[in-house]
Design a protein around this motif. Sequence first.
Motif, short mmCIF file in Angstrom:
data_model
loop_
_atom_site.label_atom_id
_atom_site.label_comp_id
_atom_site.label_asym_id
_atom_site.label_seq_id
_atom_site.Cartn_x
_atom_site.Cartn_y
_atom_site.Cartn_z
N ALA A 192 0.83 -1.20 0.00
CA ALA A 192 0.00 0.00 0.00
C ALA A 192 0.87 1.26 0.00
O ALA A 192 0.53 2.26 -0.65
CB ALA A 192 -0.93 0.00 1.21
N GLU A 193 1.98 1.20 0.72
CA GLU A 193 2.90 2.34 0.74
C GLU A 193 3.49 2.58 -0.65
O GLU A 193 3.55 3.72 -1.13
CB GLU A 193 4.02 2.09 1.75
N HIS A 194 3.92 1.51 -1.30
CA HIS A 194 4.48 1.64 -2.64
C HIS A 194 3.43 2.13 -3.63
O HIS A 194 3.73 2.94 -4.51
CB HIS A 194 5.04 0.30 -3.12
N ARG A 195 2.20 1.65 -3.48
CA ARG A 195 1.13 2.08 -4.39
C ARG A 195 0.88 3.58 -4.27
O ARG A 195 0.72 4.28 -5.28
CB ARG A 195 -0.16 1.30 -4.10
N GLU A 196 0.86 4.09 -3.04
CA GLU A 196 0.61 5.53 -2.85
C GLU A 196 1.74 6.37 -3.46
O GLU A 196 1.49 7.40 -4.10
CB GLU A 196 0.46 5.86 -1.37
N ILE A 197 2.97 5.93 -3.27
CA ILE A 197 4.10 6.65 -3.86
C ILE A 197 3.99 6.64 -5.38
O ILE A 197 4.13 7.68 -6.04
CB ILE A 197 5.44 6.01 -3.43
N TYR A 198 3.73 5.47 -5.93
CA TYR A 198 3.66 5.30 -7.38
C TYR A 198 2.54 6.15 -7.98
O TYR A 198 2.75 6.90 -8.95
CB TYR A 198 3.44 3.83 -7.71
N GLU A 199 1.35 6.04 -7.41
CA GLU A 199 0.21 6.77 -7.98
C GLU A 199 0.40 8.28 -7.88
O GLU A 199 0.03 9.02 -8.80
CB GLU A 199 -1.08 6.35 -7.26
N SER A 200 1.00 8.74 -6.78
CA SER A 200 1.24 10.17 -6.62
C SER A 200 2.29 10.66 -7.62
O SER A 200 2.15 11.74 -8.21
CB SER A 200 1.72 10.46 -5.19
N ALA A 201 3.33 9.86 -7.82
CA ALA A 201 4.37 10.25 -8.78
C ALA A 201 3.81 10.28 -10.20
O ALA A 201 4.07 11.22 -10.97
CB ALA A 201 5.55 9.28 -8.69
N MET A 202 3.03 9.28 -10.56
CA MET A 202 2.47 9.22 -11.91
C MET A 202 1.48 10.35 -12.15
O MET A 202 1.32 10.84 -13.26
CB MET A 202 1.80 7.87 -12.13
N ALA A 203 0.81 10.78 -11.07
CA ALA A 203 -0.16 11.88 -11.19
C ALA A 203 0.51 13.25 -11.17
O ALA A 203 -0.15 14.27 -11.37
CB ALA A 203 -1.18 11.79 -10.05
#
Length: 234
Positions: A192-203
């Motif tokens: 979940a931590e990695h997903r939040e970082i990834y989605e925020s970076a991609m956005a």
Amino acid sequence: MSKRPALTPTNDNGTVTRTLIERAYAQLRDDIMSGQLAPDEKLRVEHLKAHYGVSAGTLREAITRLVSDALVIAEGQRGFRVAPIAAADMVDLTNLRVLIEIDALRQSMRAGNADWRAQLQTAYCELSQLEQPLRPDQARTWEGLNIAFHEALLAGHESPWTLRLLRTLSRQSERYRRYAIKLPGSRRDVHAEHREIYESAMAGNELRAALALEAHIRGTADLVARALAGSPEA
């Protein structure tokens, strides 16, 4: 600890020596990272040379490299021992990593192009396949994918020295990450931590990505500190 296979020499003596040292170094490092060689354990060269299938001189050379990596401590005439796992050391590494990596992430997001986004997506997908859920026996494979994901996050940054320094800090933190993975009863959801970082970076959301990355990096330090302090919540 099971005996390592003997390392086979070739014809070129210089190449043989370098190869044996490199292999012994890699095997010792992996055994330290996995905990087979425990924190504070005495490294008795005469005993370990048979285990790793190399000469005492070759083993000492490999151990000396690990001293340079701060994974082994030289004790003068008393020999060598594995560096301890210490909360203060983890906190120091974490603070330095946060200071440098958060800014590197911001710079990477600003400079990142379509290739950067594609590389990041690939790294995230490969990591996600392994850590849902993450098992302790997959720690070594996960570590490689985790490093690839974090390096992909920063791949848009154009400072080679920054990236080199962050690689060094990540390698130093690896033992703590692998230690944390094995802790029983942890409620941490690394995916979940990695997903939040990834989605925020991609956005393109710099603030959210920076906050998520800092919380993620500090999560390991907090978990290790509680475990070393004997907290039941670790």
